[in-house]
Design a protein around this motif. Sequence first.
Motif, short mmCIF file in Angstrom:
data_model
loop_
_atom_site.label_atom_id
_atom_site.label_comp_id
_atom_site.label_asym_id
_atom_site.label_seq_id
_atom_site.Cartn_x
_atom_site.Cartn_y
_atom_site.Cartn_z
N VAL A 1 -2.73 -39.07 10.79
CA VAL A 1 -1.99 -37.94 10.19
C VAL A 1 -2.55 -36.65 10.23
CG1 VAL A 1 -0.79 -37.13 8.16
CG2 VAL A 1 -0.60 -39.32 8.64
N HIS A 2 -1.95 -35.57 10.60
CA HIS A 2 -2.68 -34.20 10.81
C HIS A 2 -1.41 -33.28 10.18
CE1 HIS A 2 -5.23 -31.44 13.14
NE2 HIS A 2 -4.85 -30.80 12.06
N ARG A 3 -1.75 -33.02 8.84
CA ARG A 3 -0.71 -32.05 8.17
C ARG A 3 -1.44 -30.71 7.60
NH1 ARG A 3 0.97 -36.98 4.54
NH2 ARG A 3 2.27 -37.98 5.94
N ALA B 1 -18.93 -30.73 7.72
CA ALA B 1 -19.11 -30.84 9.23
C ALA B 1 -19.29 -29.62 10.20
CB ALA B 1 -17.92 -31.56 9.85
N TYR B 2 -18.55 -28.81 9.60
CA TYR B 2 -18.91 -27.31 10.32
C TYR B 2 -20.37 -26.79 10.22
CZ TYR B 2 -13.76 -26.45 10.54
OH TYR B 2 -12.44 -26.63 10.99
N ASN B 3 -20.80 -26.87 9.03
CA ASN B 3 -22.49 -26.60 8.88
C ASN B 3 -23.19 -27.35 9.72
OD1 ASN B 3 -21.40 -24.56 6.79
ND2 ASN B 3 -21.92 -26.14 5.22
N GLU C 1 -15.11 -22.54 20.45
CA GLU C 1 -14.28 -23.23 19.54
C GLU C 1 -13.06 -23.78 20.42
OE1 GLU C 1 -13.63 -24.24 16.75
OE2 GLU C 1 -15.33 -23.52 15.60
N LYS C 2 -12.61 -25.03 19.79
CA LYS C 2 -11.58 -25.64 20.49
C LYS C 2 -10.28 -24.57 20.70
CE LYS C 2 -8.22 -26.47 18.01
NZ LYS C 2 -7.71 -25.63 16.72
N PRO C 3 -9.49 -24.76 21.66
CA PRO C 3 -9.78 -25.45 22.88
C PRO C 3 -10.71 -24.92 24.00
CG PRO C 3 -7.55 -24.28 23.10
CD PRO C 3 -8.33 -23.99 21.80
N ASP D 1 -3.12 -26.62 19.68
CA ASP D 1 -4.02 -26.27 18.79
C ASP D 1 -4.34 -27.38 17.71
OD1 ASP D 1 -5.09 -23.53 17.88
OD2 ASP D 1 -4.12 -24.13 16.00
N THR D 2 -3.38 -28.31 17.14
CA THR D 2 -3.55 -29.37 16.51
C THR D 2 -3.93 -30.49 16.82
OG1 THR D 2 -1.72 -27.87 15.36
CG2 THR D 2 -2.29 -30.17 14.16
N LEU D 3 -2.82 -31.17 17.57
CA LEU D 3 -3.14 -32.43 18.03
C LEU D 3 -4.54 -32.75 18.87
CD1 LEU D 3 -2.09 -35.41 18.70
CD2 LEU D 3 -0.70 -34.45 20.56
N ASN E 1 -7.22 -26.62 3.02
CA ASN E 1 -7.25 -26.21 4.29
C ASN E 1 -8.43 -26.81 4.85
OD1 ASN E 1 -9.56 -24.77 3.25
ND2 ASN E 1 -8.36 -23.20 2.71
N TRP E 2 -8.52 -26.61 6.30
CA TRP E 2 -9.47 -27.14 7.10
C TRP E 2 -10.97 -26.89 6.92
CZ3 TRP E 2 -11.25 -22.96 9.67
CH2 TRP E 2 -10.11 -21.96 9.74
N GLN E 3 -10.98 -25.42 6.14
CA GLN E 3 -12.21 -25.11 5.75
C GLN E 3 -13.08 -25.97 4.72
OE1 GLN E 3 -9.81 -22.91 6.18
NE2 GLN E 3 -10.44 -20.76 6.71
N PHE F 1 -15.42 -29.15 18.53
CA PHE F 1 -14.79 -30.41 17.80
C PHE F 1 -15.43 -30.75 16.72
CE2 PHE F 1 -13.00 -31.14 22.34
CZ PHE F 1 -11.56 -30.74 21.98
N MET F 2 -15.30 -30.42 15.73
CA MET F 2 -16.40 -30.54 14.67
C MET F 2 -16.06 -32.10 13.84
SD MET F 2 -13.56 -29.53 13.74
CE MET F 2 -12.30 -29.94 12.26
N ARG F 3 -15.15 -32.67 14.16
CA ARG F 3 -14.99 -34.02 13.72
C ARG F 3 -16.23 -34.97 13.95
NH1 ARG F 3 -8.53 -35.39 13.53
NH2 ARG F 3 -7.78 -33.64 12.63
C1 ISE Z 1 -6.86 -25.33 13.19
O1 ISE Z 1 -6.90 -24.32 14.38
C2 ISE Z 1 -7.87 -26.38 13.48
O2 ISE Z 1 -8.67 -26.29 14.44
C3 ISE Z 1 -7.94 -27.09 12.32
O3 ISE Z 1 -9.21 -27.72 12.27
C4 ISE Z 1 -6.73 -27.90 12.23
O4 ISE Z 1 -6.90 -28.86 11.40
C5 ISE Z 1 -5.65 -27.03 12.21
O5 ISE Z 1 -4.27 -27.91 12.61
C6 ISE Z 1 -5.49 -25.93 13.30
O6 ISE Z 1 -4.54 -25.05 13.20
#
Ligand code: ISE
Length: 350
Positions: free
Chosen positions: A162-164, A287-289, A104-106, A180-182, A279-281, A133-135
């Motif tokens: 934007v990443h909220r 994309a995760y699948n 998983e990232k990072p 973790d986010t950027l 949420n991101w899920q 990096f699932m995007r």
């Molecule tokens: C989380 O760890 C992730 O990787 C999510 O994809 C991300 O959007 C979120 O901001 C992080 O906290």
Amino acid sequence: MVKTVSSNKILKLGIIGTGAIGQDHIKRCADFLSGVEVVAVSDMNKESAQHVIETYGLNAKAYESGKDLIQAKEVDAIIIASSGKTHAEYVLSGIQAGKFIFCEKPLATTIEECKAILEAEQRYGKRLVQVGFMRFYDRRYQELKNIVQSKKLGPILMAHAVHRNQKSPKDFTSEMVITDTLIHELDIFRWLLNEEFVSVTMISPRKTSKVEQQLQDPQLALLTTQSGIEIDVELFVNCQYGYDIRCEIVGEEGVASLPAPAAVPMCLGEKRYERIWANWQDWFLEAYNIEIQEFINECLVGELKGPDAWRGYMATYVAEFCLQSQKKGVEIAMPVSKCPDFYQYDCKSH
Ligand code: ISE
Ligand code: NAD
């Protein structure tokens, strides 16, 4: 030698870290992905590993130590979903054991750790590492990439992102907004634009009253690429209303924007409502699948094609300069890193 996977074409997977995303990956493997069986799990919280085995009805062994899981004979490949600071040692152990690794990232939290991973993988002589990096697997980002590559927009001039997040964990720090986010934008813009960053500036706007003292929220990142494309990224990890990811690419001829996941609009009481994901899920579910299914398939044929350790290294490298800018409050220029020949293969991640 890379450990060969079982001849019946079922990948025997070990998963380290049974928190939020570790459980998500276990669940998708147990419920609907194909060609995989989760045979081992490990978490520093032993009860959590055991609980997960029972919850998802896995025929798996709970290992007290992640390193023992990596060494286990029955494990063909591993997913590392423990906290970021623990990734490097597990990735290095995985390479030593000759196993395919989805981290998983990072990839790791320092440039030195990332370099150690790049060196170990090159010494090994074959790609073993993929970064989460699932995007890269998201159809909307893929379409954006196709549009940029088609040159329909003309030369790219700017991008806005934007990443909220609705709410951050209590112990989230200003630095983690970057690491973790950027980190997702640091990776995806390199891929979308096929350019490196040459300078970064972190800006701290007026702070929301909704967070603890230690966290600067929101933040802005300004990134400049080699050809002079300027990218602004708003990072707001306690925006309250939901999870929101935006990306707009501005060219000389036109603009392309990432759509939000489809939601059914509802009209009620003279108002129009549209659901926003929490949420991101949910936002990146598909994309995760795809990401984990492709990792499984590629392990079974013995060749990884997803985001590689070089991408993991570059994201952490740029993040390090963002951290410096955040600390000093100024623009920081950065040298462009040369990609080793080992990572310049004909791969869809490049
Ligand atoms: C989380 O760890 C992730 O990787 C999510 O994809 C991300 O959007 C979120 O901001 C992080 O906290
Ligand atoms: P989490 O806190 O919910 O889970 C982390 C788990 O790791 C916990 O169960 C913890 O006990 C365990 N752990 C910590 N140190 C360990 C060690 N040394 N050995 C074994 N287990 C250990 O966190 P999370 O949200 O699931 O995030 C985990 C990782 O996944 C992070 O690196 C995070 O950045 C990444 N992540 C990626 C995405 C994405 O969109 N790709 C989304 C969420 C999280």
